[in-house]
Design a protein around this motif. Structure first.
Motif, PDB file in Angstrom:
ATOM      1  N   CYS A  96      71.029   8.249  73.715  1.00 26.03           N
ATOM      2  CA  CYS A  96      71.284   9.695  73.268  1.00 26.03           C
ATOM      3  C   CYS A  96      71.599   9.982  71.729  1.00 26.03           C
ATOM      4  O   CYS A  96      71.241  11.110  71.318  1.00 26.03           O
ATOM      5  CB  CYS A  96      72.667   9.737  73.628  1.00 26.03           C
ATOM      6  SG  CYS A  96      72.762  10.493  75.364  1.00 26.03           S
ATOM      7  N   GLY A  97      71.361   8.646  70.710  1.00 22.34           N
ATOM      8  CA  GLY A  97      71.958   8.651  69.913  1.00 22.34           C
ATOM      9  C   GLY A  97      73.310   8.908  69.129  1.00 22.34           C
ATOM     10  O   GLY A  97      73.483   8.628  67.423  1.00 22.34           O
ATOM     11  N   ASP A  98      74.254   8.481  69.518  1.00 29.20           N
ATOM     12  CA  ASP A  98      75.568   8.307  68.706  1.00 29.20           C
ATOM     13  C   ASP A  98      75.791   6.920  68.558  1.00 29.20           C
ATOM     14  O   ASP A  98      76.558   6.191  69.856  1.00 29.20           O
ATOM     15  CB  ASP A  98      76.408   8.978  70.449  1.00 29.20           C
ATOM     16  CG  ASP A  98      77.817   8.946  70.225  1.00 29.20           C
ATOM     17  OD1 ASP A  98      78.452   8.708  68.477  1.00 29.20           O
ATOM     18  OD2 ASP A  98      78.693   9.671  70.776  1.00 29.20           O
ATOM     19  N   VAL A  99      75.617   6.479  67.959  1.00 26.46           N
ATOM     20  CA  VAL A  99      75.204   5.144  67.461  1.00 26.46           C
ATOM     21  C   VAL A  99      76.569   4.886  67.079  1.00 26.46           C
ATOM     22  O   VAL A  99      77.437   3.654  67.986  1.00 26.46           O
ATOM     23  CB  VAL A  99      74.912   4.355  66.518  1.00 26.46           C
ATOM     24  CG1 VAL A  99      74.554   2.805  66.268  1.00 26.46           C
ATOM     25  CG2 VAL A  99      73.281   4.535  66.870  1.00 26.46           C
ATOM     26  N   ALA A 100      77.203   5.496  66.942  1.00 29.42           N
ATOM     27  CA  ALA A 100      79.176   5.171  66.106  1.00 29.42           C
ATOM     28  C   ALA A 100      80.043   5.419  67.753  1.00 29.42           C
ATOM     29  O   ALA A 100      80.521   4.412  67.409  1.00 29.42           O
ATOM     30  CB  ALA A 100      78.950   6.226  65.600  1.00 29.42           C
ATOM     31  N   GLY A 101      79.421   6.053  68.764  1.00 34.72           N
ATOM     32  CA  GLY A 101      80.752   6.549  70.003  1.00 34.72           C
ATOM     33  C   GLY A 101      79.951   4.535  70.386  1.00 34.72           C
ATOM     34  O   GLY A 101      80.758   4.349  71.270  1.00 34.72           O
ATOM     35  N   ALA A 102      78.601   4.012  70.090  1.00 37.89           N
ATOM     36  CA  ALA A 102      78.779   3.278  71.592  1.00 37.89           C
ATOM     37  C   ALA A 102      79.274   2.088  70.703  1.00 37.89           C
ATOM     38  O   ALA A 102      80.036   1.049  71.314  1.00 37.89           O
ATOM     39  CB  ALA A 102      76.450   2.958  70.665  1.00 37.89           C
ATOM     40  N   LEU A 103      79.182   2.005  68.993  1.00 35.55           N
ATOM     41  CA  LEU A 103      80.194   1.045  68.218  1.00 35.55           C
ATOM     42  C   LEU A 103      81.234   0.965  69.472  1.00 35.55           C
ATOM     43  O   LEU A 103      82.204   0.067  69.404  1.00 35.55           O
ATOM     44  CB  LEU A 103      80.115   1.491  67.325  1.00 35.55           C
ATOM     45  CG  LEU A 103      78.497   0.462  66.991  1.00 35.55           C
ATOM     46  CD1 LEU A 103      78.337   0.792  65.495  1.00 35.55           C
ATOM     47  CD2 LEU A 103      78.170  -1.161  67.109  1.00 35.55           C
ATOM     48  N   ARG A 104      82.469   2.563  69.564  1.00 39.74           N
ATOM     49  CA  ARG A 104      83.850   2.224  69.126  1.00 39.74           C
ATOM     50  C   ARG A 104      83.822   1.602  71.299  1.00 39.74           C
ATOM     51  O   ARG A 104      84.488   0.936  71.238  1.00 39.74           O
ATOM     52  CB  ARG A 104      83.859   3.631  69.202  1.00 39.74           C
ATOM     53  CG  ARG A 104      84.751   4.683  67.867  1.00 39.74           C
ATOM     54  CD  ARG A 104      84.782   5.935  68.111  1.00 39.74           C
ATOM     55  NE  ARG A 104      84.109   6.520  68.863  1.00 39.74           N
ATOM     56  CZ  ARG A 104      83.555   7.584  68.254  1.00 39.74           C
ATOM     57  NH1 ARG A 104      83.090   7.254  66.721  1.00 39.74           N
ATOM     58  NH2 ARG A 104      82.105   7.777  68.556  1.00 39.74           N
ATOM     59  N   ASP A 105      82.956   1.523  72.261  1.00 38.51           N
ATOM     60  CA  ASP A 105      82.997   1.832  72.952  1.00 38.51           C
ATOM     61  C   ASP A 105      82.640  -0.073  73.693  1.00 38.51           C
ATOM     62  O   ASP A 105      83.704  -0.526  74.529  1.00 38.51           O
ATOM     63  CB  ASP A 105      81.995   2.831  74.262  1.00 38.51           C
ATOM     64  CG  ASP A 105      82.137   3.654  75.094  1.00 38.51           C
ATOM     65  OD1 ASP A 105      83.403   4.119  74.383  1.00 38.51           O
ATOM     66  OD2 ASP A 105      81.961   4.335  75.439  1.00 38.51           O
ATOM     67  N   LEU A 106      81.493  -0.216  72.690  1.00 32.70           N
ATOM     68  CA  LEU A 106      81.461  -1.819  73.304  1.00 32.70           C
ATOM     69  C   LEU A 106      82.504  -2.694  71.842  1.00 32.70           C
ATOM     70  O   LEU A 106      82.840  -3.494  72.503  1.00 32.70           O
ATOM     71  CB  LEU A 106      80.624  -2.159  72.338  1.00 32.70           C
ATOM     72  CG  LEU A 106      79.426  -1.441  72.410  1.00 32.70           C
ATOM     73  CD1 LEU A 106      77.456  -2.319  71.261  1.00 32.70           C
ATOM     74  CD2 LEU A 106      78.591  -2.276  73.846  1.00 32.70           C
ATOM     75  N   ASP A 107      82.948  -2.176  71.279  1.00 29.01           N
ATOM     76  CA  ASP A 107      84.842  -2.621  70.162  1.00 29.01           C
ATOM     77  C   ASP A 107      85.660  -2.470  71.951  1.00 29.01           C
ATOM     78  O   ASP A 107      86.263  -3.221  71.922  1.00 29.01           O
ATOM     79  CB  ASP A 107      85.526  -1.835  69.164  1.00 29.01           C
ATOM     80  CG  ASP A 107      84.013  -1.903  67.898  1.00 29.01           C
ATOM     81  OD1 ASP A 107      83.650  -3.088  67.755  1.00 29.01           O
ATOM     82  OD2 ASP A 107      84.573  -0.474  67.057  1.00 29.01           O
ATOM     83  N   THR A 108      85.516  -1.305  72.090  1.00 28.30           N
ATOM     84  CA  THR A 108      86.759  -1.343  73.064  1.00 28.30           C
ATOM     85  C   THR A 108      86.655  -2.394  74.702  1.00 28.30           C
ATOM     86  O   THR A 108      87.376  -2.712  74.706  1.00 28.30           O
ATOM     87  CB  THR A 108      86.837   0.708  74.176  1.00 28.30           C
ATOM     88  OG1 THR A 108      87.442   1.641  72.845  1.00 28.30           O
ATOM     89  CG2 THR A 108      87.900   0.436  75.279  1.00 28.30           C
TER      90      THR A 108
END
Length: 189
Positions: A96-108
């Motif tokens: 969806c283009g939410d790279v910041a959200g993707a990185l937060r989820d990957l960090d979690t």
């Protein structure tokens, strides 16, 4: 809306028969819990969450990323301490283009998995891919080193590609093999 290329990448990440096949599918996460010595989840709840994740993967593969996000979100609400849901949602967020959200989820996902097991391996690989696309080569390298230690052949290949000496050696080896295959070549270099 996910492009055909995005869907191909998603399938490659979640499909064990793809070139990225060393990455886990959501339905392998029960083994992760045992590997990581995480307290076991209630079997009925785990089964429900796994089914939601599989529905999310199917929706994403068919291009319905909004449904995928809903399914992954439901799975996370039911078992917020399970890394797999965050890992899968990260892919949908990226689509969806939410790279910041993707990185937060990957960090979690990395935190919940304590950096061990298949979920961590997949998270490190995916985070490394995003970081590489962002031009953050050293961060990508660190993630792929972690994934390689966890057994990812894909991460090992990426580390080789990041190494300029390996690239030079591969080029020299290719030239040498070419000369061996065609000894009657000009030979002037």
């Amino acid at each position: 809306m996910a492009t055909a290329n995005d869907r191909a990448v998603l399938r490659a990440i979640l499909n064990p028969d793809s070139p990225l096949g060393d990455l886990p599918r959501p339905d392998q996460d029960q083994e992760d819990a045992q590997e990581d010595e995480v307290e076991p989840f209630a079997p009925a709840l785990l089964e429900q969450v796994r089914e939601l994740e599989l529905q999310g993967v199917s929706a994403a593969e068919s291009g319905d990323v909004s449904v995928a996000l809903e399914r992954f979100g439901e799975a996370i609400r039911l078992l917020p301490e399970r890394a797999s849901g965050y890992n899968n949602r990260a892919q949908a967020l990226r689509l969806c283009g939410d790279v910041a959200g993707a990185l937060r989820d990957l960090d979690t996902a990395v935190r919940l998995s304590r950096g061990r097991g298949r979920a961590a391996c997949q998270s490190f690989v995916q985070r490394g891919l995003i970081r590489r696309l962002q031009g953050r080569q050293e961060d990508a390298r660190r993630d792929w080193e972690q994934a390689a230690r966890l057994g990812s052949a894909f991460a090992r290949r990426q580390l080789v590609l990041l190494n300029p000496y390996s690239a030079l050696c591969n080029q020299m080896l290719g030239q040498m093999l070419g000369r061996l295959r065609n000894p009657s070549g000009t030979g002037s270099e």
